[in-house]
Enzyme design. Structure first.
Site, PDB file in Angstrom:
ATOM      1  N   GLU A  72       4.421 145.385  79.874  1.00 29.00           N
ATOM      2  CA  GLU A  72       5.834 144.635  79.623  1.00 29.00           C
ATOM      3  C   GLU A  72       6.977 145.901  80.051  1.00 29.00           C
ATOM      4  O   GLU A  72       6.768 147.091  79.376  1.00 29.00           O
ATOM      5  CB  GLU A  72       6.111 144.448  78.255  1.00 29.00           C
ATOM      6  CG  GLU A  72       7.344 143.924  77.908  1.00 29.00           C
ATOM      7  CD  GLU A  72       7.696 143.502  76.363  1.00 29.00           C
ATOM      8  OE1 GLU A  72       8.659 142.566  76.310  1.00 29.00           O
ATOM      9  OE2 GLU A  72       7.305 144.635  75.630  1.00 29.00           O
ATOM     10  N   TRP A  73       7.537 145.747  81.189  1.00 21.22           N
ATOM     11  CA  TRP A  73       8.879 146.732  81.408  1.00 21.22           C
ATOM     12  C   TRP A  73      10.122 146.247  80.362  1.00 21.22           C
ATOM     13  O   TRP A  73      10.669 145.390  80.650  1.00 21.22           O
ATOM     14  CB  TRP A  73       8.933 146.514  82.827  1.00 21.22           C
ATOM     15  CG  TRP A  73      10.178 147.734  83.126  1.00 21.22           C
ATOM     16  CD1 TRP A  73      10.609 148.787  82.287  1.00 21.22           C
ATOM     17  CD2 TRP A  73      11.049 147.776  84.244  1.00 21.22           C
ATOM     18  NE1 TRP A  73      11.371 149.583  82.855  1.00 21.22           N
ATOM     19  CE2 TRP A  73      12.035 149.033  84.139  1.00 21.22           C
ATOM     20  CE3 TRP A  73      11.089 146.899  85.274  1.00 21.22           C
ATOM     21  CZ2 TRP A  73      12.868 149.326  84.892  1.00 21.22           C
ATOM     22  CZ3 TRP A  73      12.035 147.351  86.283  1.00 21.22           C
ATOM     23  CH2 TRP A  73      13.054 148.438  85.992  1.00 21.22           C
ATOM     24  N   ARG A 104      15.394 143.179  76.359  1.00 18.13           N
ATOM     25  CA  ARG A 104      15.657 142.750  74.736  1.00 18.13           C
ATOM     26  C   ARG A 104      16.917 143.111  74.700  1.00 18.13           C
ATOM     27  O   ARG A 104      17.469 144.224  74.470  1.00 18.13           O
ATOM     28  CB  ARG A 104      14.747 143.496  73.906  1.00 18.13           C
ATOM     29  CG  ARG A 104      14.544 143.232  72.355  1.00 18.13           C
ATOM     30  CD  ARG A 104      13.963 141.887  72.271  1.00 18.13           C
ATOM     31  NE  ARG A 104      12.770 141.505  72.355  1.00 18.13           N
ATOM     32  CZ  ARG A 104      12.329 140.723  73.508  1.00 18.13           C
ATOM     33  NH1 ARG A 104      13.399 139.780  73.880  1.00 18.13           N
ATOM     34  NH2 ARG A 104      11.315 140.362  73.698  1.00 18.13           N
ATOM     35  N   HIS A 150      13.008 136.958  67.988  1.00 16.35           N
ATOM     36  CA  HIS A 150      12.694 137.943  66.729  1.00 16.35           C
ATOM     37  C   HIS A 150      13.371 138.009  65.745  1.00 16.35           C
ATOM     38  O   HIS A 150      14.710 138.213  65.913  1.00 16.35           O
ATOM     39  CB  HIS A 150      12.787 139.569  67.659  1.00 16.35           C
ATOM     40  CG  HIS A 150      12.011 139.565  68.786  1.00 16.35           C
ATOM     41  ND1 HIS A 150      12.516 138.744  69.989  1.00 16.35           N
ATOM     42  CD2 HIS A 150      10.843 139.810  69.526  1.00 16.35           C
ATOM     43  CE1 HIS A 150      11.631 138.832  71.058  1.00 16.35           C
ATOM     44  NE2 HIS A 150      10.538 139.554  70.529  1.00 16.35           N
ATOM     45  N   LYS A 201       7.102 132.734  71.973  1.00 15.90           N
ATOM     46  CA  LYS A 201       6.532 133.622  71.143  1.00 15.90           C
ATOM     47  C   LYS A 201       7.656 134.046  70.133  1.00 15.90           C
ATOM     48  O   LYS A 201       8.775 133.883  70.170  1.00 15.90           O
ATOM     49  CB  LYS A 201       6.865 135.056  72.153  1.00 15.90           C
ATOM     50  CG  LYS A 201       6.802 136.484  71.433  1.00 15.90           C
ATOM     51  CD  LYS A 201       7.116 137.410  72.370  1.00 15.90           C
ATOM     52  CE  LYS A 201       7.240 138.998  71.303  1.00 15.90           C
ATOM     53  NZ  LYS A 201       8.013 139.851  72.224  1.00 15.90           N
ATOM     54  N   ARG A 226      -1.483 141.215  64.416  1.00 15.53           N
ATOM     55  CA  ARG A 226      -1.821 141.771  65.528  1.00 15.53           C
ATOM     56  C   ARG A 226      -3.247 141.573  66.047  1.00 15.53           C
ATOM     57  O   ARG A 226      -3.398 141.815  67.103  1.00 15.53           O
ATOM     58  CB  ARG A 226      -1.211 143.203  65.790  1.00 15.53           C
ATOM     59  CG  ARG A 226       0.347 143.066  65.593  1.00 15.53           C
ATOM     60  CD  ARG A 226       1.026 144.518  65.717  1.00 15.53           C
ATOM     61  NE  ARG A 226       2.383 144.557  65.711  1.00 15.53           N
ATOM     62  CZ  ARG A 226       3.332 144.301  66.310  1.00 15.53           C
ATOM     63  NH1 ARG A 226       3.181 143.926  67.627  1.00 15.53           N
ATOM     64  NH2 ARG A 226       4.598 144.363  66.001  1.00 15.53           N
TER      65      ARG A 226
END
EC number: 4.2.1.10
Length: 252
Positions: free
Chosen positions: A46-47, A82, A143, A170, A212
């Site tokens: 993930e960048w 993000r 999130h 997600k 996780r």
């Protein structure tokens, strides 16, 4: 359930796939990170482009991506800006957020793009359409760094993401107790049993670490591990993460 195939990685079967974030601020730092990640047993990179100091210059973003892609030609790359409101490094306008993501999706040089659920629906739908036209899969995300919403709310958000066209819905939430972690796992199990798409869920911080690790049991298709600097609270060292996922997979 549909499987989601990205390069040589299939989401929705077997053990959760391991995603490792890149958080370099400069091209030199990103190249160093990418070279290190070449040596690590991971599935997706993930960048986190919100860490990149030249993120507002789209040409420099694409040039940096070219450098990463040269080093990691076969690794699926998830492109993520993000937003500050969801725990990211930088506050930008909605207009810029969508311009950045659409521009990079059109390059064909990323494999997945992260799209935050809580934006104007028309903008979200347009970005999903752009991504899919360019064979880019969509991770739609939400999130909550303050709390764990009720089970019904977690389920509702994940189902909504799928309805909007997400390939991989997600959600990440913050637990205040072990009971909150159970809420997240219960919601994950419920959605994974009835959803068409694989989902990605996690409970953050130390309390949530079990979430996780236990994705194969409860139905989360990807988990995030740290190779250099954790991009979220509770991320585990990627080598330890692989060891535990393999251990659970053998028993499952």
């Amino acid at each position: 359930m549909n499987k989601v195939v990205v390069k040589n990685v299939t989401f929705g079967e077997g053990a959760p796939k391991i995603c490792v974030p890149m958080v370099g601020k400069t091209v030199a730092a990103l190249k160093e990170e990418a070279e290190m990640l070449q040596t690590i047993d991971l599935d997706v990179v993930e960048w986190r482009v919100d860490f990149f100091e030249d993120v507002k210059d789209l040409a420099k973003v694409e040039a940096a991506l070219d450098e990463i892609r040269t080093i990691l030609p076969e690794t699926p790359i998830l492109f993520t800006f993000r937003s500050a409101k969801e725990g990211g490094e930088l506050a930008v306008s909605d207009e810029f957020y969508f311009e950045l993501n659409e521009t990079l999706a059109r390059t064909g040089k990323v494999d997945l793009v992260d799209v935050e659920l809580f934006n104007e629906e028309a903008d979200v739908l347009r970005l999903i359409e752009t991504a899919h036209k360019n064979n880019v899969k969509v991770v739609m995300s939400n999130h909550d760094f303050d709390k764990t919403p009720a089970k019904e709310e977690i389920v509702s958000r994940l189902i909504r993401m799928e309805a909007l066209g997400a390939d991989l819905p997600k959600i990440a939430v913050m637990p205040k107790s072990a009971g909150d972690v159970l809420t997240l796992l219960d919601a994950t199990n419920t959605v994974s049993e009835k959803a068409n798409q694989p989902i990605i869920t996690m409970s953050m911080a130390g309390t949530g670490v079990i979430s996780r690790l236990a994705g194969e049991v409860f139905g989360s298709a990807m988990t995030f591990g740290a190779a250099k600097k954790a991009s979220a609270p509770g991320q585990i060292d990627v080598n330890e993460l692989r060891h535990v996922l393999d251990l659970l997979h053998k028993q499952f």
